[in-house]
Design a protein around this motif. Structure first.
Motif, PDB file in Angstrom:
ATOM      1  N   THR A  46      35.766  39.112  -1.842  1.00  0.00           N
ATOM      2  CA  THR A  46      35.502  40.247  -1.345  1.00  0.00           C
ATOM      3  C   THR A  46      35.090  40.490   0.108  1.00  0.00           C
ATOM      4  O   THR A  46      34.099  39.544   0.334  1.00  0.00           O
ATOM      5  N   TRP A  47      35.760  40.987   0.990  1.00  0.00           N
ATOM      6  CA  TRP A  47      35.306  40.963   2.381  1.00  0.00           C
ATOM      7  C   TRP A  47      35.298  42.580   2.583  1.00  0.00           C
ATOM      8  O   TRP A  47      35.272  43.563   1.646  1.00  0.00           O
ATOM      9  N   GLN A  48      34.808  42.949   3.585  1.00  0.00           N
ATOM     10  CA  GLN A  48      34.548  44.279   4.330  1.00  0.00           C
ATOM     11  C   GLN A  48      35.842  44.554   5.302  1.00  0.00           C
ATOM     12  O   GLN A  48      36.114  43.966   5.823  1.00  0.00           O
ATOM     13  N   PRO A  59      35.298  47.835   0.538  1.00  0.00           N
ATOM     14  CA  PRO A  59      35.519  46.330  -0.225  1.00  0.00           C
ATOM     15  C   PRO A  59      36.972  45.988  -0.064  1.00  0.00           C
ATOM     16  O   PRO A  59      37.675  47.145  -0.229  1.00  0.00           O
ATOM     17  N   GLN A  61      39.945  42.814  -1.093  1.00  0.00           N
ATOM     18  CA  GLN A  61      39.985  41.655  -1.451  1.00  0.00           C
ATOM     19  C   GLN A  61      40.849  40.574  -0.602  1.00  0.00           C
ATOM     20  O   GLN A  61      41.960  41.035   0.100  1.00  0.00           O
ATOM     21  N   GLN A  69      46.714  47.122  -1.537  1.00  0.00           N
ATOM     22  CA  GLN A  69      45.295  47.319  -2.128  1.00  0.00           C
ATOM     23  C   GLN A  69      45.025  48.939  -1.953  1.00  0.00           C
ATOM     24  O   GLN A  69      43.913  49.192  -2.226  1.00  0.00           O
ATOM     25  N   LYS A  83      32.780  39.349   7.247  1.00  0.00           N
ATOM     26  CA  LYS A  83      32.591  38.481   5.825  1.00  0.00           C
ATOM     27  C   LYS A  83      31.273  37.779   6.565  1.00  0.00           C
ATOM     28  O   LYS A  83      31.332  37.051   7.436  1.00  0.00           O
TER      29      LYS A  83
END
Length: 503
Positions: A46-48, A59, A61, A69, A83
Motif C-alpha cells: 500500500t502506497w498513497q 491508498p 496498491q 484500481q 511511501k
C-alpha cells in the motif's frame, strides 16, 4: 569504462530547470551482506496516491496500474505517489540503492523532500544511489511524480487503448557494502568444436580498498565444479575487471536441454566474505551463418508466440506466479520461443525461461514510431529527433545491462513496426558494440536506409504461402535469401488479418 548518463532536473522556484548529468549503473542486489540481517526491503504494497483533481491522498496498491484500481488519470497530467519506510540501523555506512523495475512512463523522484532525478520509459529497471538522501534507523519518505506521456516512444498506452500509467513493477531498496561491484555480466565462450568453454565475467567496482572476488561454480546436478582459479584481486578505482574461467566440456544450454550452472560470487576483503550474490549460467553460443541461426553449432527453428504482460484486473502488471504459469503453458504447447512484444519483460519471466528452456526475443520499448498510431499520439516522428535520442538509448542500455547474462535471450529487438531513423541507428551501434554475442532484429527492415541495422529479417503477416513484399523487402516461400527470416507476427490476431484467417 562503460558508464552511461541519465538526466537530472533540479527545479528552483521561479527558474527554468537545470539539466545535470550523473553516471548510470546497473547494480547487483546481494543475497547476503556481513552484519546486515536484511539486505533488501521490498516496498510493494500500500502506497498513497494523489491525483491532480483531488485534495486528499488515497491508498493504492503497488505494483499496479492506477486505472485498473478505479482511479482516472489523463495523458500528460502528472499524479503523485508517496511511501514511508524505516531504514534498518545496520544500513548505516552502507551504500543504499532504490530500484524501480518499471514505472510508466515518465517519473520524477524525490526522497525526503529532495528532488533527485527523472526517468523516461515504463518497462526497464532503473536504480538510484540514495545514500546521501536517507537516514538509517529513521523513517524516510519516497515521493514519485508520474506522467503518462502522449509522446512516449513505446506507445504502450496507445495500443492498450487506455492510459496504463503507474508503478507497474516491483520497488526495492537494498544495501551494498562499501566495496561492491556493478555492471556485472557473464559471457560463455565456446571453442570451435562447441565442447570446452570459457566463462568470462566482467564488472566494475566502486571501491578504493584492497579487495578480492571469489567464484564457486556448481553443476546442474549439484556437484562442485573444479576451477583452475577461484580468487581474483579486484582492480580499484572504477576500472573494468575481466576474469576468465576455462572449463572442460560443461553441459550446454538450449531449449531442449536447459542445463543451468549456479555461480556464487563472494566479495571479500583480506580473504573474508563481506557479501555475495548468485548468478545462473547457461553455456551456449548464438551465431548467424548465412540464412541460418545456430545455437551451439546447430540450426534452430523458432516456433512460438508474442507475449504481453496482460491480466483482466492487473492490466500491464504481472506477478511471479503469472510469469511462471506463462512459461509452463508455453512448454506444454510445444513452443520453444517467445517474443516480448513490445517491451522487456520482468526478470522473473526470463529466469523461468532460463530454467525451463524457452528462447527469447527481448524487445526494447519502442513501438509504431511514425506508423500506426492513433490520431492523438501522432505524428510520433521521433526516429530522427535528437531530443529523443537519450530515451531510445537509455531504455536500450537498461534492458541490455540488466538482462544480458540470461542464456534464454537469443537476440535483441530495437523496435517494432517503426520507420528507420538515426535514433535506431544509434541503438544498433550501441548494442553491437556492447554485446557481441547476440544478433539484433528490427521491424520494419524495409524502411532502413544505408547499411543494415539488423542481423535477422523481421517480416509481419505474410499470406499462407509465405510470399510478401513489405516496404520494398520481399520474401518468397517464407525465405528471405541469405539472411535468417523470422515472421514474429503472423496469422493469429482476429482484428486485422481477416484474409489470412479465412484462407
Amino acid at each position: 569504462m562503460k558508464q552511461y548518463l541519465f538526466r537530472l532536473l533540479l527545479y528552483v522556484s521561479g527558474c527554468m530547470p537545470v539539466i545535470l548529468l550523473a553516471t548510470e549503473k546497473s547494480y547487483v542486489m546481494p543475497q547476503r551482506i556481513a552484519e546486515v540481517s536484511q539486505s533488501k526491503i521490498l516496498l510493494n504494497g500500500t502506497w498513497q496516491l494523489k491525483l491532480p483533481s483531488e485534495c486528499k491522498w488515497v491508498p493504492i496498491q503497488v505494483p499496479g496500474e492506477v486505472v485498473m484500481q478505479g482511479y482516472s488519470i489523463e495523458h500528460d497530467v502528472p499524479f503523485r505517489y508517496r511511501k514511508s519506510f524505516i531504514l534498518p540501523d545496520n544500513y548505516k555506512d552502507k551504500t543504499i540503492i532504490l530500484r524501480f523495475d518499471g514505472v510508466y512512463s515518465h517519473a520524477r523522484l524525490r526522497v525526503n523532500g529532495r528532488e533527485i532525478r527523472e526517468h523516461f520509459g515504463g518497462f526497464t529497471r532503473w536504480e538510484t544511489d540514495i545514500t546521501s538522501y536517507v537516514k538509517a534507523g529513521r523513517k524516510n519518505e519516497i515521493e514519485l511524480e508520474v506522467t503518462d506521456r502522449l509522446d512516449d516512444i513505446s506507445y504502450a498506452s496507445g495500443y492498450a487503448h487506455h492510459p496504463i500509467g503507474g508503478i507497474l513493477r516491483d520497488v526495492t531498496v537494498f544495501a551494498l557494502p562499501q566495496t561492491y561491484v556493478y555492471d556485472f555480466h557473464a559471457e560463455t565462450i565456446l571453442d570451435s568444436s562447441y565442447r570446452d568453454a570459457t566463462l568470462k565475467l566482467t564488472y566494475f567496482t566502486a571501491s578504493d580498498e584492497d579487495s578480492e572476488i571469489r567464484y564457486t561454480l556448481v553443476s546442474p546436478a549439484g556437484e562442485a565444479v573444479k576451477l583452475p582459479t577461484m580468487m581474483f584481486k579486484i582492480q580499484k578505482g572504477n576500472r573494468e575487471n575481466v576474469n576468465e574461467l576455462p572449463l572442460d566440456n560443461p553441459l550446454k544450454w538450449d531449449a531442449e536441454h536447459p542445463h543451468l550452472y549456479t555461480l556464487k560470487v563472494d566479495i571479500c576483503r583480506n580473504g573474508k566474505e563481506i557479501s555475495h550474490f548468485i548468478k545462473k549460467i547457461g553455456f551456449r553460443k548464438v551465431e548467424i551463418d548465412k540464412e541460418r541461426m545456430l545455437v551451439n553449432g546447430r540450426p534452430v527453428k523458432l516456433r512460438g508466440a508474442c507475449r504481453h504482460d496482460v491480466h483482466p484486473t492487473l492490466g500491464r502488471t504481472t506477478t511471479p506466479a503469472l510469469d511462471s504459469l506463462d512459461v509452463v503453458l508455453f512448454k506444454r504447447a510445444n513452443m520453444n520461443f517467445v517474443r516480448t512484444s513490445h517491451y522487456p519483460p520482468t526478470e522473473k519471466f526470463l529466469e523461468y525461461c532460463d530454467e525451463l528452456g524457452i528462447y527469447v526475443e527481448c524487445e526494447t520499448a519502442v513501438c509504431f514510431v511514425d506508423t500506426y498510431r492513433q490520431k492523438n499520439y501522432k505524428p510520433g516522428r521521433s526516429q530522427d529527433d535528437p531530443n529523443f535520442t537519450h530515451r531510445y538509448l537509455s531504455q536500450c542500455r537498461e534492458m541490455v545491462q540488466a538482462f544480458r547474462s540470461h542464456p534464454s535471450i537469443l537476440f535483441w529487438s530495437i523496435g517494432n513496426e517503426s520507420r528507420y531513423g538515426e535514433n535506431f541507428r544509434k541503438s544498433w551501434e550501441w548494442v553491437k558494440s556492447t554485446d557481441t554475442t547476440r544478433p539484433v532484429i528490427f521491424s520494419w527492415p524495409g524502411t532502413v536506409k544505408g547499411d543494415k541495422i539488423y542481423d535477422i529479417l523481421s517480416m509481419h503477416y505474410p499470406g499462407v504461402g509465405g510470399n510478401m513484399t513489405q516496404f520494398g523487402v520481399a520474401v518468397k516461400g517464407f525465405e528471405g535469401g541469405d539472411i535468417p527470416t523470422l515472421f514474429d507476427e503472423w496469422a493469429h490476431p482476429a482484428c486485422y488479418t481477416y484474409e489470412t484467417l479465412q484462407e
